[in-house]
Design an enzyme around this catalytic site. Sequence first.
Site, mmCIF file in Angstrom:
data_model
loop_
_atom_site.group_PDB
_atom_site.id
_atom_site.type_symbol
_atom_site.label_atom_id
_atom_site.label_comp_id
_atom_site.label_asym_id
_atom_site.label_seq_id
_atom_site.Cartn_x
_atom_site.Cartn_y
_atom_site.Cartn_z
ATOM 1 N N CYS A 118 -1.474 -3.399 -5.169
ATOM 2 C CA CYS A 118 -2.006 -2.278 -4.383
ATOM 3 C C CYS A 118 -1.053 -1.852 -3.270
ATOM 4 O O CYS A 118 -1.035 -0.678 -2.881
ATOM 5 C CB CYS A 118 -3.372 -2.621 -3.808
ATOM 6 S SG CYS A 118 -3.429 -4.161 -2.874
ATOM 7 N N HIS A 229 -7.238 -5.287 0.321
ATOM 8 C CA HIS A 229 -6.815 -4.135 -0.468
ATOM 9 C C HIS A 229 -6.111 -3.122 0.425
ATOM 10 O O HIS A 229 -6.544 -2.868 1.555
ATOM 11 C CB HIS A 229 -8.035 -3.492 -1.142
ATOM 12 C CG HIS A 229 -7.695 -2.364 -2.065
ATOM 13 N ND1 HIS A 229 -6.763 -2.455 -3.064
ATOM 14 C CD2 HIS A 229 -8.180 -1.087 -2.133
ATOM 15 C CE1 HIS A 229 -6.690 -1.315 -3.717
ATOM 16 N NE2 HIS A 229 -7.524 -0.467 -3.157
#
Length: 435
Positions: A118, A229
């Site tokens: 990510c 994330h």
Amino acid sequence: MTSSNKVGESTHIKSDISPCAAPEIRGIVEQKENWGGWATTLNDATIFEYIMRQVGCESVAVRELYSMEEDYLREEKSCYGIIFLMPYNEHYETQAGEELTNLPDGMWYSNQIADNACASYALLNILMNLKNVPLGTQLEGFREFTLGLLPPHRGQAVDGFKSIKNAHNSFCFRYEIEEADLILYEEAVGDSDSKLEPGSKENPRTKRTKFKEAEEAQDQADQIDGPHHYIAYVQVGGCLWELDGLKQTPFKVGDCDNENFAVRVGSRMRELTARCSDLSIDFGIFALEPARAPQLDKQYQTNAREIGAIEHKLQDTDPHSSLSKEDIIRSGLLILTPLDTDDFGHHDGMATEQLLELRTNLIQKQKEIEMEKDNLFNEESRKALELARNRHDYEPFILTMATMVWEQQQAEKQRQAETKPNKPNKPKKRGRKRR
């Protein structure tokens, strides 16, 4: 620490230090380069910059921000984009975007199809949307190659972008590769040991209460030690967009411009963090902005050409006021001939005293730029050393040294046992008996 680099030369330090020639170290490096997966990334602005530099992007810098409050972010006027790191689980997923049949005009967006990637996906989702910013041959070629692809296909192209994958995985350790492969294996074949427990006769209301308590406890643990994330925020078409690669489409946060971009992002980040019950959880915020070194180079060159224009004008009006060659050589001052595109029309009508004052101010600015360039050079040197240390996997060295120490201790014990003389048994002394 001082540097001797000349202004006009690059202040970028090559942080890709050649690995040790030892077979063990070389094997670890080759394992990273040939590995098909992605490792987790530390939340460090220097690592983001390293990834960009490895794919040839020199014009963008990354700086960590330390607050998401409006008063702090109001001063951020030159952000290209912002990357936000937050705890991620099913309870704190970001709001999904509307189902868009087509992306907005001029937007580049990629879905994330690889686990643990990510950080690089968020980085590319910002860089690929920058206009009139030189990104380097590799990134500009990648953008052109993926321009006509759909977001999932762009995600596959990112997964196959070997240069950025190798840079992304530069800081992972061998055990992280093995752990990631093990997790992937377990997801593929399933956990054979997991079996459903037979139903109990426990009260359903009690079971729901216990389940809720366990869920909240797990939720708290995930916020601290669970997965995190990276999400990208960028301005496209006068709107603020949240580019979360795990979502099918981007999410339009609202209208914004360059003046209030960072403030609008801060409002969105506070909205997301409000979902976390523990507000003491650390979050990461990274701003992508213009790199300082290219700006200084450009300003230095412009000042040098303006000094050249002043010198040319002084030679026509007052030759005694112009600098001699000896003065120029002694001071190390750079004087360039103006370009055809340069416009120094404000020199017209200036008296000799005004031109001399302007030349003095420009020379002073050049000295200040030289000092700032030296500071940047020293900072890049420090970052290069830090990156080299972070990239090195010390596990083989530690294991080898521990083994050598243990073997040396065992050999010393064995040697002492072999060289220890056998002492004869001494006769026992008989004492006098008391009567």
